[in-house]
Motif scaffolding. Structure first.
Motif, short mmCIF file in Angstrom:
data_model
loop_
_atom_site.label_atom_id
_atom_site.label_comp_id
_atom_site.label_asym_id
_atom_site.label_seq_id
_atom_site.Cartn_x
_atom_site.Cartn_y
_atom_site.Cartn_z
N UNK A 56 37.98 30.01 33.53
CA UNK A 56 38.97 31.09 33.33
C UNK A 56 39.04 31.97 34.58
N UNK A 57 37.89 32.26 35.20
CA UNK A 57 37.89 33.06 36.43
C UNK A 57 38.62 32.34 37.56
N UNK A 58 38.49 31.02 37.60
CA UNK A 58 39.09 30.27 38.70
C UNK A 58 40.62 30.32 38.67
N UNK A 59 41.18 30.73 37.57
CA UNK A 59 42.64 30.83 37.45
C UNK A 59 43.14 32.23 37.77
N UNK A 60 42.29 33.08 38.31
CA UNK A 60 42.64 34.47 38.60
C UNK A 60 42.30 34.80 40.06
N UNK A 61 43.02 35.76 40.57
CA UNK A 61 42.66 36.40 41.83
C UNK A 61 41.79 37.59 41.46
N UNK A 62 40.49 37.38 41.45
CA UNK A 62 39.55 38.33 40.87
C UNK A 62 38.56 38.75 41.94
N UNK A 63 38.59 40.00 42.29
CA UNK A 63 37.60 40.55 43.21
C UNK A 63 36.39 41.01 42.42
N UNK A 64 35.24 41.00 43.08
CA UNK A 64 34.00 41.32 42.39
C UNK A 64 34.02 42.72 41.80
N UNK A 65 34.55 43.67 42.52
CA UNK A 65 34.60 45.06 42.03
C UNK A 65 36.02 45.61 42.19
N UNK A 66 37.00 44.78 41.90
CA UNK A 66 38.38 45.21 42.08
C UNK A 66 39.28 44.71 40.97
N UNK A 67 40.56 44.61 41.29
CA UNK A 67 41.54 44.20 40.30
C UNK A 67 41.51 42.68 40.13
N UNK A 68 42.17 42.26 39.06
CA UNK A 68 42.29 40.83 38.79
C UNK A 68 43.72 40.56 38.34
#
Length: 317
Positions: A56-68
């Protein structure tokens, strides 16, 4: 005059199973599932859930301490054209080949030697496990010193035969050899013990009959030992494949710093190091998750290829 009485209506009596029989049936059918259920419960929590969450994470632009934000397969398409990722894949496969093939061959020869009648066999068998109980960090530190350019033991030995000192960390091939040597030293004995345990289950009658027919020890090894060890060899190859393609600690300690770059030009950066670098240095959790899933696919491909190859050892078709 006889009077015939009408038969009493049959009452449907439901057969009741005695409590003892119900408990016996539960012991036979239910208890095994009850006993193995903790493993599957823990596997679901610590195995299946991380896999699903990483996907599920791999389908997102997810920063460790930021927006997704949801990006679909964008991380995968970016990885496919990422030269650094393919460099890490190339390094991982190269180190895996250099370490696994000699490791399996040496483990087979070592197990066959330990299976002979030797003095102090118990001490010898325990001795091959000493590298396994040694801290991997200590092993990496010692071998980093052995492969040091100026004062390393291997360069000193090469100097005795007139070979110039090698900067083991600077070149791709030399760093691969150094890391593969660490892996082989640590895991060859472990695989040898597994193969030795399987060798001891082979009936001695087969060897005695072969010896009566005039078969030499070498022929017995190839015609009896190797075919009978095929399932164990498949298992050893499986665990070696998984461990080799997820290689992390040895190259990190060989590098000597926590940068996860695998040298100045990434000459020995593995896919596991690439994932950690993307996640915890570049703070790109989605990108790192996509790389982790591609590593999972790589492990499946490598395991399937090794299974196909090892199934043909000893004449299997």
């Amino acid at each position: 005059m006889t009077v015939q009485l009408a038969p009493a209506p049959r009452q449907a009596h439901r057969k009741r199973t005695p409590p003892q029989r119900r408990m016996a049936r539960f012991d036979l059918r239910g208890v095994p599932y009850l006993l193995v259920s903790p493993y599957f419960l823990l596997f679901a929590i610590f195995g299946l859930f991380p896999l699903g969450y990483t996907l599920w994470l791999s389908l997102h632009d997810w920063e460790l301490a930021g927006d997704k934000s949801f990006t679909g397969l964008a991380n995968y398409t970016e990885l496919i054209v990422d030269a650094e990722f393919w460099n890490a894949v190339f390094n991982t496969v190269g180190i895996f080949v250099l370490s696994t093939i000699p490791q399996i061959v040496l483990a087979l020869l070592l197990a066959n030697a330990l299976n002979k009648r030797l003095r102090g066999r118990l001490l010898l068998r325990l001795g091959v496990l000493l590298p396994l109980v040694t801290s991997v960090v200590a092993v990496a530190v010692i071998f980093s010193g052995l492969f040091a350019r100026d004062y390393g033991l291997f360069n000193w030995m090469l100097g005795l035969v007139g070979v110039e000192p090698i900067a083991w960390q600077n070149e791709k091939w030399s760093s691969w050899i150094a890391i593969a040597t660490m892996i082989d030293w640590r895991w060859t004995g472990y695989n040898a013990i597994i193969l030795l345990a399987a060798m001891q289950t082979i009936p001695k009658d087969l060897y005695e009959a072969a010896a009566l027919d005039g078969a030499s020890a070498r022929v017995q090894f190839w015609k009896i030992t190797i075919p009978m060890l095929r399932p164990t060899i498949v298992f050893v190859v499986f665990i070696s494949t998984i461990g080799g393609l997820t290689l992390f600690t040895e190259p990190v300690m060989f590098e000597g710093n926590p940068q996860m770059t695998g040298g100045t030009t990434g000459q020995y950066q593995t896919v596991a190091m690439f994932v950690v670098e993307a996640a915890f240095r570049n703070y790109e959790m989605g990108y790192a998750s996509a790389a982790a899933w591609l590593l999972f696919v790589l492990i499946l491909i490598g395991t399937a290829a090794n299974y196909w190859f090892t199934r043909r050892i000893g004449g299997s078709r």
